[in-house]
Design an enzyme around this catalytic site. Structure first.
Site, mmCIF file in Angstrom:
data_model
loop_
_atom_site.group_PDB
_atom_site.id
_atom_site.type_symbol
_atom_site.label_atom_id
_atom_site.label_comp_id
_atom_site.label_asym_id
_atom_site.label_seq_id
_atom_site.Cartn_x
_atom_site.Cartn_y
_atom_site.Cartn_z
ATOM 1 N N GLU A 152 -7.309 0.437 -4.101
ATOM 2 C CA GLU A 152 -7.316 0.619 -2.723
ATOM 3 C C GLU A 152 -8.850 0.018 -2.144
ATOM 4 O OE1 GLU A 152 -5.537 4.369 -2.112
ATOM 5 O OE2 GLU A 152 -3.620 3.693 -2.645
ATOM 6 N N ASP B 186 0.729 -1.321 0.010
ATOM 7 C CA ASP B 186 -0.148 -0.211 -0.019
ATOM 8 C C ASP B 186 0.945 1.250 -0.159
ATOM 9 O OD1 ASP B 186 -1.665 2.227 0.433
ATOM 10 O OD2 ASP B 186 -2.400 1.389 2.517
ATOM 11 N N ASP C 296 -13.176 5.293 1.325
ATOM 12 C CA ASP C 296 -11.774 5.381 1.484
ATOM 13 C C ASP C 296 -11.367 6.885 1.635
ATOM 14 O OD1 ASP C 296 -9.101 5.070 1.607
ATOM 15 O OD2 ASP C 296 -9.020 3.627 0.191
ATOM 16 N N LYS D 54 2.807 11.298 -3.376
ATOM 17 C CA LYS D 54 1.824 10.751 -4.140
ATOM 18 C C LYS D 54 0.794 11.592 -5.000
ATOM 19 C CE LYS D 54 -1.817 7.008 -3.444
ATOM 20 N NZ LYS D 54 -2.139 6.192 -2.523
#
Lengths: 251, 617
Positions: free
Chosen positions: B175, B8, B197, B70
């Site tokens: 994810e 992850d 999420d 990211k």
């Protein structure tokens, strides 16, 4: 016929795996979604049955299960999975299902130009059965637009718009019913011709397909009309806020 | 056989997990910590520090440290200018090209920075397997997760990062889908589930149907620029506005404030009132204390949390469902610990969301499960995911013609016919885009393709079939053929916000050149971590409530003082560059505390047994 790239054996077009060596077969160039899923060309499909087939085949084709396979098999898995996903999506929706049937029965596409330029109802001639409604709607829309320019109250115009929409909605409901009816007739004809093994196919089948195509063309046209009405409605609703924004001073 | 793992790669923290005997496990460090902070810091001597060490350096060397990289993956400078304003590192790049991150005189692309994080995770996993006595402990393959709403460029950038880190990326998975896989494992879970999420930098909502081990995503939506970072940023701006004039807004102050507001944010998940507290330090000259209540916090972040509602509604609409059709709601991502977020989700779906699994770890667990499926060929479970955004090409007048619609199950393919406009034209240019808008200018540019080698023919005669294939990673590839002649066309791909294959190759070579320096850096970091954990263990004993009694009864005269002295010495050298010295002092502390450790252990055992008679033991 398909040729197995692994063992060279021949396989019928509808097969997914080689009858000789049981490896996954490369996807042939043509085929149809019905036979790919092992279904007859019927229009009234049981959703659960379709889904069950989709899941079973997904479990057979998915690239996840070919990670350690040869590159030819990996490619075949990718192609078959993609084709399966397309097939499922197209057959799941009753309208795209009819479009697909028309295409594989050799009829010209029932798709009109997409209204992507946002310039009113899509291109193409007005279907004769809709002339009256289209004429009335266009007149009403012109008037509403004029009144909007002249600062008429939004609520009043929205109410007029809702009224103008009613006959179009009714037409669409009628169309849905007709499509349903024609689909059932097609399925009956199909079942009968299978039993009687008719050659050449009954002229009745051709007539049903033509009728389905007509309905789809009209349906697209109706959808474009509804989209035009909705655009006008959002124009009217957005009016109040945009006006306020334009008078506030720039920072 | 070398090992495969699930990773992850998060905005704030990253994790690595693997499947052991059919059960996914996250890998922890010696302190039991699974989270590796996604922070990369570059030393004066080009040493790379990742994780906790990178995070420590954020305070001392903010201009040489990078976090939240990211958010820059697969993006252009025009997308990130707003973010860049408050970041300590330099962000640049040409308009319409890849973002560059500048540290001193070096420049990095976001995939290179991410690769440093991935290498750290790879190292952690290899250490783990080595300690277990595995003969072949090399980790060379991984499944890496991305936000479901990541576009093609962002996915490709993630895959490039994996390659740069020396990992074969078996699969990129989404994810929320990974999380559902972890949730679906031990349960008889079936039905329709929504995965909400909200992580450090991104928001995803996915609606799935789970049946017979098939996890079929019906729809997904989200915002790749919405997460805990934005909440922190709101708080930082608030504090800055209150305390400092523009000249105090140096990177170190901002970083100190950021830490303080994050702590306050965490506090407010458990208690109703706390303080944003910044100690006076060289970084922040004046200390600062400000009480903040949960109500104030919620009022501040409400608009951000509300931005998650529209994507949820859209995802439901795309799946053809009502909120009442959802059987279960699963929460993923650290930001879902915020009570307001939970309330909003509960109101939206009309049911209490699940949060049995640790929201920080569940995605990595799912990635490990997927990695296991891929290498083992086990068929009990299967993920069927979708592409989050429609794929199209630019046509006349700058209008987009869609070829693969959003929420199509992947792999998916589409075809489009092209022809020439001039006689004997041998090439055609195609602009590929992703997005839902009608005009090319409003969609995301993915790449410009040039089809070459079209046989010379009168205009309009060639029939070039271009085939677009989205694979199971959600990544696009393109092939083209002229149908009259059957000639395969050559395709040059110029990615709009990505690296070309040549650039990735060059970076790979460069990374080998740095490998030796990186290895030294690694040893230094290991030495520091070792020192940290010895210090931590020692201080824990010294803080025991019964330490005074224990010392009076059992420690020798001057023993405590000797321990304190070595402790101070070790702390003085721990951030220094000399590995040998750190190891020496660590060893000294270990030695000085040996007796203390023994008596503490005995005491603990005695206490545990007290009140029980010998027969029970």
């Amino acid at each position: 016929m398909l040729e197995c790239r692994n063992c060279g054996a021949g396989a019928p077009v509808d097969e997914h795996f080689c009858p000789q060596c049981s490896r996954i077969l490369a996807l042939g160039r043509h085929g149809d979604y019905f036979t790919f899923l092992g279904l007859p060309r019927k229009l009234l499909i049981h959703p659960q049955d379709l889904e069950r087939r989709f899941r079973e085949l997904s479990r057979k084709f998915h690239p996840d299960y070919f990670y350690n396979a040869t590159s030819a098999e990996r490619l075949a898995s990718l192609e078959r999975s993609s084709y399966l996903n397309d097939a499922y999506r197209v057959l799941k929706n009753p309208v795209s299902r009819i479009e697909h049937l028309l295409a594989i029965e050799g009829l010209p596409s029932a798709r009109t130009e997409e209204p992507s330029t946002g310039s009113g109802p899509g291109a193409g001639k007005v279907p004769p059965s809709l002339l009256e409604e289209v004429f009335a709607l266009n007149e009403e829309l012109d008037e509403i637009r004029e009144l909007r320019e002249a600062d008429e109250e939004s609520e009043k115009l929205l109410a007029r718009l809702a009224n103008a929409r009613k006959p179009i909605d009714a037409k669409r409901d009628e169309h849905e019913r007709q499509l349903q009816e024609l689909s059932a007739r097609w399925d009956r004809e199909l079942a009968r011709s299978e039993v009687e093994a008719e050659h050449p196919p009954a002229p009745e089948k051709g007539a049903i397909l033509e009728a389905l195509r007509e309905r789809l063309l009209e349906r697209n046209y109706i959808n474009n009309l509804l989209a035009t009405i909705e655009r006008e409605a959002s124009e009217l609703q957005g009016r109040g806020t945009s006006r306020e924004a334009s008078v506030s001073p720039k920072p | 056989m070398s090992k495969v793992v699930g990773i992850d790669l998060g905005t704030t923290n990253s994790l690595v997990a693997y499947v052991d005997n059919g059960r996914p496990i996250v890998m922890r460090d010696d302190d039991g910590d699974a989270l590796v902070p996604s922070v990369v810091s570059v030393g004066e001597d080009d040493t790379i520090y990742v994780g906790r060490e990178g995070q420590r350096r954020l305070l001392t060397e903010p201009a040489r440290s990078v976090y939240s990289v990211k958010r820059f993956m697969g993006r252009g400078i025009e997308d990130v200018e707003h973010d860049a304003a408050l970041l300590p590192f330099r962000v640049s790049g040409d308009p319409g090209g890849v973002v560059r991150i500048g540290i001193a005189d070096r420049e990095f692309t976001p995939p290179e920075i991410s690769a440093f994080i991935l290498r750290e995770l790879k190292h952690r996993a290899e250490e783990h397997f080595r300690e277990r006595g595995e003969f072949d402990f090399e980790v060379d393959r991984a499944v890496i997760t991305v936000p479901a709403y990541f576009n093609d460029a962002q996915r490709t950038a993630t895959r490039d990062a994996g390659r740069l880190a020396g990992l074969e990326v078996l699969r990129i998975i989404n994810e929320p889908t990974a999380a559902s896989l972890a949730y679906g494992l031990d349960k008889r879970n079936r039905g329709t589930i929504a995965v909400y999420d909200l992580g450090g930098g991104t928001f995803d909502i996915s609606i799935l149907k789970v049946e017979d081990g098939i996890f079929q995503v019906l729809s997904t939506n989200g915002d790749t620029h919405l997460g805990g970072d934005d909440i922190d940023r709101l708080l930082v701006e608030q504090v800055l506005a209150e305390i400092a004039g523009p000249k105090e807004q140096d990177a170190a102050t901002v970083e100190a404030i950021r830490r303080a507001v994050i702590q306050a944010k965490w506090d407010l998940s458990d208690i109703d009132e706390t303080e944003i507290r910044i100690e006076a330090s060289p970084a922040a000259r004046t200390g600062y204390r400000r009480p903040i209540t949960r109500a104030q916090f919620e009022a501040l972040i409400r608009p951000l949390v509300d931005r998650t509602q529209e994507p949820c509604r859209q995802a439901l609409a795309d799946a053809g469902l009502q909120p009442s059709d959802i059987d279960e709601v699963v929460l993923v991502g650290g930001s879902t610990r915020i009570p307001l977020v939970r309330r909003v989700v509960e109101d939206l779906f009309g049911r209490k969301p699940h949060s049995e699994l640790n929201p920080d770890e569940v995605v990595a667990l799912g990635a490990a499960v997927q990695a296991d499926i891929l290498v083992s060929g086990r068929r009990e479970m299967l993920l069927l995911d979708v592409t989050p955004l429609s794929l199209g090409i630019e046509t006349m007048g700058g209008v987009v013609s869609k070829i693969i619609l959003r929420n199509s199950t992947i792999p998916a393919s589409g075809r489009e016919m092209f022809t020439t406009g001039v006689d004997n034209q041998t090439g055609v240019d195609i602009h590929v885009l992703q997005g839902e808008r009608e005009l090319a200018a409003d969609c995301r540019s993915l790449s410009h393709l040039h089809l070459g080698g079209i046989p010379p023919m009168p205009a309009g005669l060639p029939r070039i079939e271009v085939r677009f294939q989205i694979d199971a990673n959600g990544i696009l590839s393109v092939a083209a053929r002229e149908l009259r002649t059957g000639i395969e066309q050559t395709i040059e791909v110029k990615p709009s916000y990505g690296l070309t294959d040549e650039e990735v190759e060059r970076m790979l070579i460069e990374s080998f050149e740095h490998a030796e320096a990186d290895f030294e850096a690694r040893l230094l970091i290991d030495a520091r971590n070792e020192a940290e954990s010895v210090i931590h263990a020692t201080e824990k004993v010294l803080r025991r409530p019964d330490f005074a009694a224990l010392a009076a009864e059992q420690l020798e005269l001057g023993e405590r003082e000797r321990i304190d002295a070595v402790l101070v010495e070790l702390k003085a050298v721990i951030t220094g560059p000399d590995r040998a010295v750190i190891q020496e002092k660590t060893h000294a502390l270990n030695h000085a505390t040996q007796h203390l450790a023994e008596v503490t252990m005995n005491r603990t055992v005695r206490e545990a047994l007290a009140g029980r008679n010998v027969k029970d033991v």
